[in-house]
Structures are given as structure tokens and as C-alpha cells.
Design an enzyme around this catalytic site. Sequence first.
Site, PDB file in Angstrom:
ATOM      1  N   SER A 177      72.637  65.199  56.075  1.00  0.00           N
ATOM      2  CA  SER A 177      73.997  64.840  55.640  1.00  0.00           C
ATOM      3  C   SER A 177      74.728  66.097  55.205  1.00  0.00           C
ATOM      4  O   SER A 177      74.108  67.071  54.759  1.00  0.00           O
ATOM      5  CB  SER A 177      73.919  63.871  54.461  1.00  0.00           C
ATOM      6  OG  SER A 177      75.179  63.781  53.825  1.00  0.00           O
ATOM      7  N   TYR A 215      70.521  61.053  46.331  1.00  0.00           N
ATOM      8  CA  TYR A 215      70.538  60.938  47.800  1.00  0.00           C
ATOM      9  C   TYR A 215      70.561  62.322  48.439  1.00  0.00           C
ATOM     10  O   TYR A 215      69.804  62.604  49.380  1.00  0.00           O
ATOM     11  CB  TYR A 215      71.766  60.121  48.188  1.00  0.00           C
ATOM     12  CG  TYR A 215      72.126  60.125  49.653  1.00  0.00           C
ATOM     13  CD1 TYR A 215      71.451  59.327  50.570  1.00  0.00           C
ATOM     14  CD2 TYR A 215      73.193  60.912  50.116  1.00  0.00           C
ATOM     15  CE1 TYR A 215      71.826  59.313  51.915  1.00  0.00           C
ATOM     16  CE2 TYR A 215      73.567  60.901  51.452  1.00  0.00           C
ATOM     17  CZ  TYR A 215      72.875  60.107  52.350  1.00  0.00           C
ATOM     18  OH  TYR A 215      73.244  60.102  53.665  1.00  0.00           O
TER      19      TYR A 215
END
Length: 254
Positions: free
Chosen positions: A148, A161
Site C-alpha cells: 500500500s 495496517y
Amino acid sequence: VDRLTDKTALVTGSSRGIGRATAIRLAREGALVAVHWTADRQAAEDTVALIEKEGGRAFAVRAELGVPGDVHTLFLGLERGLEERTGEARLNILVNNAAVTPTGSAPEDLTPEEFDRYFAVNAKAPYFLTQRAAALMPDGGRIVNVSSAVTRTAAPDQLAYAMTKGAIEQLTLHLALILAPRGITVNSVAPGITDNGGAIFANPDAVAAMSQLSAFKRVGGAGDVADVITFLTTDEARWITGAFIDATGGTLLT
Ligand code: NDP
């Protein structure tokens, strides 16, 4: 098309979103694709049906990741599916895509249980999936880990995360060297904000705000990311390994 004829692929979390778009593209290139899912059987079956409608080959495999025995369950289904269709349990391509995405608590409220869940699904499962997959992978195999943009830009609400995505990038880096003698490449692809069909992407105001983050002033489509992943699985990408591939539409430029 046909760059993946006679190849087999496992895409984790391919019942929907980026994973589904990737499964469809790999199948279009000729690969036999294992469509992995856990909660939404219909979505997984729809993905398989979409592939078959185009003349591709796919089968669904259910396994919840992040629980004891997860990798074993997934591989029982995977190996059975591959053997039924090809006569052997050979896996050429692994895409570690499934993840718990950040919808939970802010960093100051995050519980140890939430933290453990993030790491179990997003970091530990890919580690042991890759360990198991590597044993079935012939020379020239491909591993793509979906990371990400949050590993390169601070996103305070997504701290835990982001830590798991940092972990998967380490998996890429070190494993690339370990598997290089077998001609297996290992790379990370980092999406920015990508329309995965989730509810927020039906909200025009939210989409307009999110669009501003990309240099192209739109949110990514699942296919924008899936095309990049697919390229990395082909022979044309044989000279790329251990890389962080930015598939954010220029989100990290400013
Ligand atoms: P989605 O939320 O649309 O889909 C997630 C997929 O993963 C589903 O197929 C789901 O299966 C599966 N999955 C989730 N948790 C588990 C679990 N515990 N066990 C097994 N399967 C599970 O994902 P996206 O397409 O949005 O994201 C794909 C990847 O891209 C992820 O790694 C994400 O972190 C990354 N990413 C996405 C961005 C975005 O904006 N969309 C931005 C940056 C990175 P089921 O449907 O059966 O529940």
C-alpha cells in the site's frame, strides 16, 4: 494475451476488488486461477463464472486466513483443485492480495486483539502461504505481494495496517534474494486509493475528495492495479525482483 499459457496461479482474496480483477487478467493470459475467498461464496463463484464466460479456467478455494490451520486448509483445496485439472500440484504464481483493510479503531484506541488480527491476516498468513507455495513452485515462478502507499506516506489513522504492509515489503526484499537462484521473482505492488466496489466508492463527494490524492485526479480502478500485478507475473518481468512498484497513479509525487 496468452503470456501465461500452462501456468497456474493462486490469488488470495480474489472474490472481489483488486484480487478479482487480477484473477480475471491472469486467466485472460491463459493461467488456471485459484480464486480464494472466505466470507462471500457468491462473489467467489461470480468471479469464477466471469472467467469461464471469457473462456478462461478457474476454481474457487475457501479458507479463512488469520486463524490456526489457515494455510493448511487453503493448500488442501488448492492442491486438490490443481490435481483434478492438471494432474499435479504445481503452482507457478502466488499473489498475496487478501488483507484486513483499515476500518477499525484510531491508533489511540486500537486493542491488542485488533493489532493481532491485522498482523495475522496481512503479514503472518502471507509469510506461511509463501513458505508453502515456494515448495510447489517450479523455477521461474512469480510471487507478488500487495502492499500500500501507506508505507511511503504517513496515514495516522492506518498505523497498525501500515505496519503490516511494511512487513510484507520486507518479505518481498529478503525472499527475492532467497528465491533468485530458482529464477523466482518476488515483488511488491503498492496501490493508492482503488475502487474495490466498496460502499464509499458509491458516494460522489467521497470519491471527489479521494480523487485529489492522485496526480491524475481520479481514484484507481481495480484493473489499474491488476494490470501491474499481471505484468509482474509474465516472462517479460523476469528482470524485476525485490522491487517496490508504485501503482498509486502518482499519489506519492507530492
Ligand atoms: P477487498 O476488501 O475488496 O477484498 C478483500 C479480499 O480479501 C476479499 O476477497 C476477501 O474475501 C479477502 N479476505 C479478507 N480478509 C480475509 C481473511 N481473513 N481470510 C481470507 N480472505 C480474506 O480488497 P481490496 O481489493 O480493496 O484490496 C486488495 C489488496 O490491496 C489488499 O491487500 C489491500 O490492503 C490493498 N490495498 C487496497 C487499497 C484500496 O484502496 N482498495 C489501497 C491500498 C492497498 P471475502 O470476500 O470472501 O470476504
